[in-house]
Scaffold this active site. Structure first.
Site, short mmCIF file in Angstrom:
data_model
loop_
_atom_site.label_atom_id
_atom_site.label_comp_id
_atom_site.label_asym_id
_atom_site.label_seq_id
_atom_site.Cartn_x
_atom_site.Cartn_y
_atom_site.Cartn_z
N HIS A 240 1.16 -1.69 3.10
CA HIS A 240 2.12 -2.74 2.75
C HIS A 240 1.71 -3.99 3.50
O HIS A 240 1.40 -3.93 4.69
CB HIS A 240 3.54 -2.30 3.16
CG HIS A 240 4.61 -3.11 2.51
ND1 HIS A 240 4.85 -4.42 2.84
CD2 HIS A 240 5.51 -2.80 1.55
CE1 HIS A 240 5.85 -4.89 2.10
NE2 HIS A 240 6.26 -3.92 1.30
N ARG A 287 -0.08 -5.45 -3.93
CA ARG A 287 -0.04 -5.33 -2.47
C ARG A 287 -1.40 -4.97 -1.87
O ARG A 287 -1.65 -5.30 -0.71
CB ARG A 287 1.06 -4.39 -2.01
CG ARG A 287 0.98 -2.98 -2.49
CD ARG A 287 2.08 -2.13 -1.85
NE ARG A 287 3.42 -2.55 -2.21
CZ ARG A 287 4.48 -1.75 -2.22
NH1 ARG A 287 4.35 -0.49 -1.89
NH2 ARG A 287 5.67 -2.19 -2.53
N HIS A 347 1.71 2.50 4.20
CA HIS A 347 3.05 2.54 3.61
C HIS A 347 3.26 3.73 2.70
O HIS A 347 4.31 4.36 2.74
CB HIS A 347 3.26 1.23 2.84
CG HIS A 347 4.62 1.10 2.23
ND1 HIS A 347 5.78 1.11 2.99
CD2 HIS A 347 5.02 0.93 0.94
CE1 HIS A 347 6.82 0.97 2.19
NE2 HIS A 347 6.40 0.87 0.95
N ARG A 383 -0.12 1.71 -6.01
CA ARG A 383 1.21 1.78 -6.63
C ARG A 383 1.85 0.40 -6.79
O ARG A 383 1.83 -0.41 -5.86
CB ARG A 383 2.13 2.68 -5.80
CG ARG A 383 3.54 2.72 -6.35
CD ARG A 383 4.40 3.73 -5.64
NE ARG A 383 4.62 3.46 -4.25
CZ ARG A 383 5.45 2.54 -3.79
NH1 ARG A 383 6.13 1.75 -4.61
NH2 ARG A 383 5.60 2.36 -2.49
C1 SIN Z 1 9.38 -2.92 -0.35
O1 SIN Z 1 10.57 -3.09 -0.38
O2 SIN Z 1 8.57 -3.82 -0.22
C2 SIN Z 1 8.83 -1.54 -0.49
C3 SIN Z 1 9.08 -1.08 -1.84
C4 SIN Z 1 8.00 -0.17 -2.26
O3 SIN Z 1 7.36 0.47 -1.44
O4 SIN Z 1 7.75 -0.13 -3.45
#
Ligand code: SIN
Length: 499
Positions: A240, A287, A347, A383
């Site tokens: 993330h 991301r 993440h 993802r």
């Molecule tokens: C986030 O709120 O950025 C995480 C959501 C996710 O992992 O899809």
């Protein structure tokens, strides 16, 4: 003794005929496990187990929201966004199922009474996150979607939930799963079940910097490696981009993608938005791209990167992101005025235990896997934001449907040995675990090199040959599987970037 009786006595020694067992055992009490339980009729004998307290799971910490296709017309666009974010490495059929079934599962959750955020007219509020072409993410409590959904599902689940249950083995013989071995309140227990659903989440504890609950530690993946059950796409470990890592705690503080979706900026020390130098979508690129850009910029310059919210009006921000505001206030930040230094952090495990589109683990009757623990191919190589809560509910529902409608074959339970040596932690495990986390972050992180991967593989191999406890051995199994997968993929793709 008559011959018939003799056969029975012999069978009783081989098979444990009077064993108490469940119809269904669910490992994990996050969104996938709980939604599976909610969909199983009350008459079934079901046990949901979790390692610690039930809210120590990744669902509880999910902030941004849950994706749902807005309507039939939005399905092609949701599919395309998911595939594009996944570098088209996705199983297209799985993506189609995810999007199409979102209409049904979201309606079901709403009908059961889950309260997502609505406007003054009671209309659902949709937000946008990176790499989505439209606003299609529903949220609750502003930025506490996971917490609200988890609480709701805990209340809705009518089956028995048992905490402090650490599963350390799957009982598998002749291609059939019969249950698990677990430490229940620190006591060794064998739990038998006709069907076992793995919903144990990902692998966060393998990484020095991660956003995951401390309970998510790759044990079940490690058991699968031991039993020859296939893991897929394990090189696709997702980072993330916007995480506050300067805390002493294992779980680092997530700053949801929804912040960027609403307009927050990623800036340099002197306030420059530099992400456009990497991708024309800037803050709204997927991301993997944003994570790499931030990582690369920090490495090249040795300077901090910040998430800046100063463009938001205070009252609006505090209402929209109450949780983040409170959490950061406790460590000295005043939002939206203060910007916060960020780093990518591990993440989400895109890869996982391989299964079909009903969650069945190939070759093992009675074994299912759903949610982050699984690999259906739905996420491809990376993802799409907020598809994970949706994946949890959609594939939980499919696995339960499959289980309840299949022909139930009654097989006698074999006796499993009670050899529990090497289970818990050994003296030096803590130091090895710490080292493992450092290696994974350094060598299997945002940017990988072949040399680094080989270095990591050798060091992990060496640790495996030390005097270590079973739980650490399972972590090492999973780490090895990740490294092997990364070494196998020679070119960069999605979350896997090799220099
Ligand atoms: C986030 O709120 O950025 C995480 C959501 C996710 O992992 O899809």
């Amino acid at each position: 003794m008559k011959l018939n009786n003799l056969v029975l006595v012999l069978n009783k020694t081989k098979y444990n005929l009077d064993m108490k067992k469940y119809d269904i055992l669910i490992i994990g009490a996050g969104i996938a496990g709980l939604y599976a339980a909610m969909n199983i009729p009350k008459e079934k004998k079901v046990l949901v187990v979790c390692k610690d307290i039930p809210w120590e799971c990744n669902t509880f910490y999910a902030q941004g929201g849950m994706v749902t296709a807005l309507n039939e017309a939005d399905i092609p666009s949701h599919i395309e966004d998911t595939m594009e974010a996944g570098s088209y490495h996705n199983d297209e059929k799985a993506v189609e199922i995810l999007s199409r079934m979102s209409l049904e599962t979201t309606a079901d959750i709403l009908e059961r009474g889950m309260e997502f955020d609505v406007d003054e007219n009671g209309t659902l509020l949709y937000t946008r996150e990176a790499a989505h072409s439209t606003e299609r993410i529903i949220h609750a409590g502003g930025d506490a979607t996971g917490r609200y959904m988890h609480y709701f599902m805990m209340v809705e689940n009518k089956h028995k939930l048992q905490r402090n249950t650490l599963v350390y083995d799957l009982l598998i013989q002749n291609g059939q799963c019969f249950g698990v071995k677990a430490l229940v309140n620190y006591e060794h227990k064998t739990i038998y079940a006709d069907n076992v659903i793995i919903a144990s989440g990902g692998i966060g504890s393998l990484y020095e910097f991660n956003t995951n609950s401390r309970t998510v530690s790759a044990d079940i993946h490690g058991i699968c490696v031991e039993k020859g059950i296939e893991l897929a796409d394990m090189e696709m470990m997702q980072f993330h981009p916007t995480v506050f890592v300067k805390t002493p705690y294992a779980r680092k503080l997530l700053l949801t993608e929804a912040l960027r979706g609403e307009g927050a900026h990623v800036v340099t020390e002197d306030g420059k938005r530099f992400l456009f130098d990497y991708d024309e979508r800037g803050e709204l690129a997927s991301r993997d791209i944003v994570s790499r850009a931030i990582f690369d910029y920090k490495n090249k310059t040795g300077k901090e990167v910040y998430l800046d919210f100063s463009m938001f009006e205070e009252q609006w921000f505090v209402k929209r992101f109450p949780n983040i505001t409170r959490t950061f206030e406790a460590i000295g930040y005043k939002f939206p005025q203060d910007r916060v230094p960020i780093s990518p952090a591990f993440h989400y495990a895109v890869g996982g235990i391989k299964c079909d589109l009903d969650g069945c683990v190939e070759g093992i009757e009675g074994l299912y896997v759903i949610g982050e623990a699984s690999s259906t191919g739905v996420h491809g190589a990376n993802r799409l934001a907020s598809n994970s809560l949706l994946e949890g509910v959609v594939f939980a529902k499919r696995a339960v449907n499959h289980m309840l409608t299949k022909e139930q074959i009654k097989v006698e339970i074999p006796r499993f040995d009670k050899e529990y040596k090497n289970i818990v932690h050994h003296e030096n495990d803590k130091a090895y675990k710490k080292r493992l986390r450092q290696i994974m972050w350094a060598e299997m992180g945002v940017i990988r090199t072949k040399k680094g991967l080989i270095r990591a593989r050798n060091e992990i191999f060496d640790m495996k040959n030390r005097d270590i406890g079973r739980l650490l051995a399972l972590r090492l199994n999973t780490a090895s599987a990740i490294l092997e997968a990364a070494l196998k993929r020679k070119e960069s793709l999605g979350a896997h970037y090799i220099e």
